[in-house]
Design a protein around this motif. Structure first.
Motif, mmCIF file in Angstrom:
data_model
loop_
_atom_site.group_PDB
_atom_site.id
_atom_site.type_symbol
_atom_site.label_atom_id
_atom_site.label_comp_id
_atom_site.label_asym_id
_atom_site.label_seq_id
_atom_site.Cartn_x
_atom_site.Cartn_y
_atom_site.Cartn_z
ATOM 1 N N LEU B 71 15.464 -5.004 1.057
ATOM 2 C CA LEU B 71 15.136 -3.841 1.452
ATOM 3 C C LEU B 71 13.621 -3.548 0.984
ATOM 4 O O LEU B 71 13.151 -4.015 -0.088
ATOM 5 N N ASN B 72 12.747 -3.165 1.847
ATOM 6 C CA ASN B 72 11.445 -2.669 1.222
ATOM 7 C C ASN B 72 10.835 -1.126 1.622
ATOM 8 O O ASN B 72 11.675 -0.829 2.649
ATOM 9 N N ALA B 73 10.476 -0.548 0.753
ATOM 10 C CA ALA B 73 9.845 0.893 1.013
ATOM 11 C C ALA B 73 8.379 0.953 0.418
ATOM 12 O O ALA B 73 8.242 1.471 -0.518
ATOM 13 N N ILE B 74 7.728 0.247 1.089
ATOM 14 C CA ILE B 74 6.143 -0.115 0.698
ATOM 15 C C ILE B 74 5.235 1.349 1.120
ATOM 16 O O ILE B 74 4.663 1.631 0.252
ATOM 17 N N GLY B 75 5.802 2.055 2.065
ATOM 18 C CA GLY B 75 5.286 3.273 2.347
ATOM 19 C C GLY B 75 3.895 3.316 3.151
ATOM 20 O O GLY B 75 2.767 3.919 2.934
ATOM 21 N N LEU B 76 3.558 2.138 3.891
ATOM 22 C CA LEU B 76 2.470 1.901 4.764
ATOM 23 C C LEU B 76 1.220 1.772 3.916
ATOM 24 O O LEU B 76 0.061 2.180 4.222
ATOM 25 N N ALA B 77 1.425 1.141 2.402
ATOM 26 C CA ALA B 77 0.188 1.081 1.881
ATOM 27 C C ALA B 77 -0.675 0.264 2.314
ATOM 28 O O ALA B 77 -0.666 -0.721 2.987
ATOM 29 N N ASN B 78 -2.010 0.721 2.721
ATOM 30 C CA ASN B 78 -2.967 -0.251 3.347
ATOM 31 C C ASN B 78 -4.392 0.608 3.122
ATOM 32 O O ASN B 78 -4.490 1.723 2.645
ATOM 33 N N ILE B 79 -5.591 -0.413 3.267
ATOM 34 C CA ILE B 79 -6.654 0.028 3.083
ATOM 35 C C ILE B 79 -7.472 1.052 3.654
ATOM 36 O O ILE B 79 -8.525 1.547 3.492
ATOM 37 N N GLY B 80 -6.966 1.493 5.079
ATOM 38 C CA GLY B 80 -7.546 2.317 5.732
ATOM 39 C C GLY B 80 -8.416 1.660 6.899
ATOM 40 O O GLY B 80 -8.975 0.672 6.327
#
Lengths: 329, 312
Positions: B71-80
């Motif tokens: 299961l992953n729940a990264i939460g759309l972490a990204n640099i923009g």
């Protein structure tokens, strides 16, 4: 070994950051998988001459990801009661392990990993034996650095956290003969110290010294929460007492620490209170270990605002400056 | 490549040298896997989700392993978007593999803003519209479960992509994925990718709490493969086959055999996701395995295999 070690930390020092060697996928051969005490094991992996150079240049604090998915379970009677249920679970992901030692013998490189049985993967790990192949991705992450002008280094470990600090002790003593290195090894109780050898005959004031550190000429001070060996109390209390007893200039000292999160948080606090440089090797659940999955986030202070930001344990760490980490315990 | 075997794919007008992609969120922004494989040997590459503004992502723990999955729940972490253009686009420009940017947002305007800024970039082949992320409070999955919203976001973004290919990534967490697929295609989707992860939970029975800080996460890995194969086959039969829209099939692929199942079910191409974490470079091995299969089964063109499921 000395020349390799020298190259390692000198390069680090010159670059001002710990640039890791190129990571790769290796097939290593198990040379030793030995039980230490009741809960701990030492796995020694042998790398072929073709792969040796990459591994020989890895730094203390770096780690590798091991694929244990195809490894068999131990017999039912060897499975601890608390792991009986999870033992039946299939392993999908690799597991990260810090290097506890790297040695070059001829054209071969040997990598040591200290581990204890905590779940289904490490349980299976106990069954690999000499001659077995293990798939390894490494070396990963950034290791410990030695800032200029230090004369005393304090290595502070809790439980299994001793692994990377043993390798660090080896490299520091080989590369920086002017440095005084002192190890503080903590655990809940004596049986949870991940060490094989006790050298009471060369012991210091606390009457319990660790052969693993002593072989590098490093004095070790043991602390157990229950007082069953060495200092009675938390290793962080042992550290503060030691710091109180020794009047040393803060700028001359640096702390390197690895262990449970609560211990690291306290070590960071001590460093902050006493204005000491301090590097922490952090641990997180991680899937890939190479910066793809973004799972292993470590909350850090943002440089340009009062907000926090997430760095990746695998790629930005696992070694962090204690000043940048935000602990939420 | 074997001389007499053609595994190239025409994917909504884009020529792919083979049918194997790496899936968004499992292969970084550009060249992060370069230590393990030649990225240009892939059929296609899909970036991590890009949002208009940088996103920190969720608190930890963000992952937990389950039986044959995670299961992953990264939460759309990204640099923009800005940092992506500045730091990653120059790297992408050096690649010859067709690159799709996975676009995400909290509202339609944010999706449009991402796509509009990148639509003129030569290095970008197309976009994958992420309307199926289960791990964010706003946007993500909420766009992907209602046919009317799927149609609205697809048609709006379609106007912003210009000549680029628009692929819509579907969630399996719907009552009838065929209806959602139909809505996307009717609104102008050039391709469909399915499936995203399944919303799931793991509980720590000692604490009585969910293991993930986000409580739930998206289940991926071999555990979901048979469900994903079924859903690809359903969308192929009900929507894609007749209108000639290609499907990118994904969900638990880690071997060539897994990939071939998806192709037989109706996928024109496949994407490798979670398996990149375990064997980073396995996508190239999957390409080789597909070729070997074609040789063994005397398939001269991979197209013959797409949707070739035999049903009595």
């Amino acid at each position: 070994m000395n020349t390799i070690a020298e190259k390692k930390l000198n390069e680090t020092f010159m670059a001002g950051s710990c640039s890791p060697a190129n990571k790769r996928l290796f097939s290593a051969v198990v040379s030793v998988n030995k039980q230490i005490g009741r809960r701990f094991f030492r796995l020694e992996l042998e790398f072929s001459a073709a792969d040796a150079e990459v591994l020989a240049n890895c730094q203390p604090g770096q780690f590798a990801q091991l694929d244990l998915s195809a490894t068999a379970l131990p017999p039912a009677e060897a499975i601890p009661e608390n792991l009986v249920d999870v033992a039946s679970r299939k392993i999908l992901l690799r597991r990260p392990f810090s290097f506890a030692d790297v040695t070059v013998k001829g054209d071969k490189t040997f990598v040591d990993i200290l581990y204890c049985v905590v779940g289904p993967a490490s349980l299976r790990m106990t069954t690999v034996s000499a001659g077995d192949s293990v798939s390894v991705i490494g070396p990963l992450g950034n290791g410990f650095c030695v800032p200029e002008g230090k004369s005393i280094t304090l290595l502070v470990s809790g439980g299994m956290g001793a692994g990377p600090l043993l390798y660090l002790a080896k490299v520091l003593t080989a590369d920086y003969p002017q440095l005084e290195v002192i190890a503080f090894a903590g655990a809940k109780t004596a049986s949870q110290l991940p060490f094989e050898a006790r050298l009471d005959e060369i012991s210091q004031q606390l009457g319990f010294s660790l052969g693993e550190f002593a072989k590098y000429g490093v004095e070790s001070i043991v602390a157990t929460d229950d007082g069953s060996a060495g200092f009675a109390g938390l290793v962080t209390n042992c550290l503060t007492e030691w710091l109180d007893r020794h009047t040393l200039a803060a700028k001359d000292m640096i702390i390197y620490s690895c262990g449970p999160e609560a211990m690291l948080a306290r070590v960071a606090e001590i460093a902050e209170e006493r204005k000491l440089d301090c590097q922490l090797s952090m641990e997180r659940m991680m899937a890939c270990g190479i910066g793809l999955c973004q799972s292993c986030a470590v909350e850090c202070k943002a440089t340009d605002s009062s907000e926090t930001t997430y760095k990746l344990c695998c790629k930005d760490g696992p070694v962090f400056n204690s000043r940048e980490v935000t602990f939420s315990l | 490549m074997k001389e007499n075997i053609d595994i190239s794919v025409d994917f909504a007008g884009i020529q792919l040298s083979n049918p194997v992609f790496t899936a968004s969120g499992t292969c970084g922004y550009a060249d992060e896997l370069a230590d393990f494989m030649d990225i240009n040997c892939l059929g296609g590459f899909i970036t991590k989700s890009i949002t208009l503004k940088p996103r920190k992502g969720n608190a930890t723990p963000r992952i937990v392993e389950t039986d044959s999955g995670m299961l992953n729940a990264i939460g759309l972490a990204n640099i923009g978007l800005d940092a992506f253009i500045e730091e990653k686009l120059p790297v992408i420009e050096q690649l010859s593999v067709p690159v799709f940017v996975n676009a995400a947002g909290e509202n339609i305007d944010e999706y449009v803003a991402v796509v509009q800024r990148l639509a003129a970039e030569k290095a970008i082949a197309g976009f994958e519209l992420n309307i199926s992320c289960p791990n964010v409070a706003k946007g993500g999955l909420s766009f992907g479960t209602d046919p009317a919203q799927v149609a609205e976001i697809t048609s709006t973004v379609k106007k912003a992509v210009g000549e680029k290919v628009l692929m819509v990534k579907l969630s399996p967490a719907v009552t009838n994925i065929g209806v959602i697929a139909r809505a996307a295609v009717d609104a102008g989707a050039d391709a469909l990718s399915l499936v995203n992860t399944f919303t799931a939970m793991v509980i720590d029975i000692e604490t009585g709490r969910p293991v993930l800080a986000n409580r739930t996460g998206g289940l991926s890995g071999p555990a979901i493969k048979p469900i994903a194969v079924h859903l690809v086959n359903k969308v192929y039969n009900e929507v894609a086959k007749d209108c000639g829209i290609p499907i990118l099939g994904l969900g638990g692929i880690r071997t060539a055999s897994d990939a071939i199942e998806f192709i037989i079910a109706g996928a024109s191409a496949v994407a490798v996701g979670t398996a990149n974490f375990i064997e980073p470079g396995c996508a190239v091995k999957i390409v080789e395995g597909i070729e070997k299969y074609c040789v063994r089964k005397e398939i001269t063109n991979i197209k013959e295999l797409v949707g070739s499921l035999e049903v009595k």
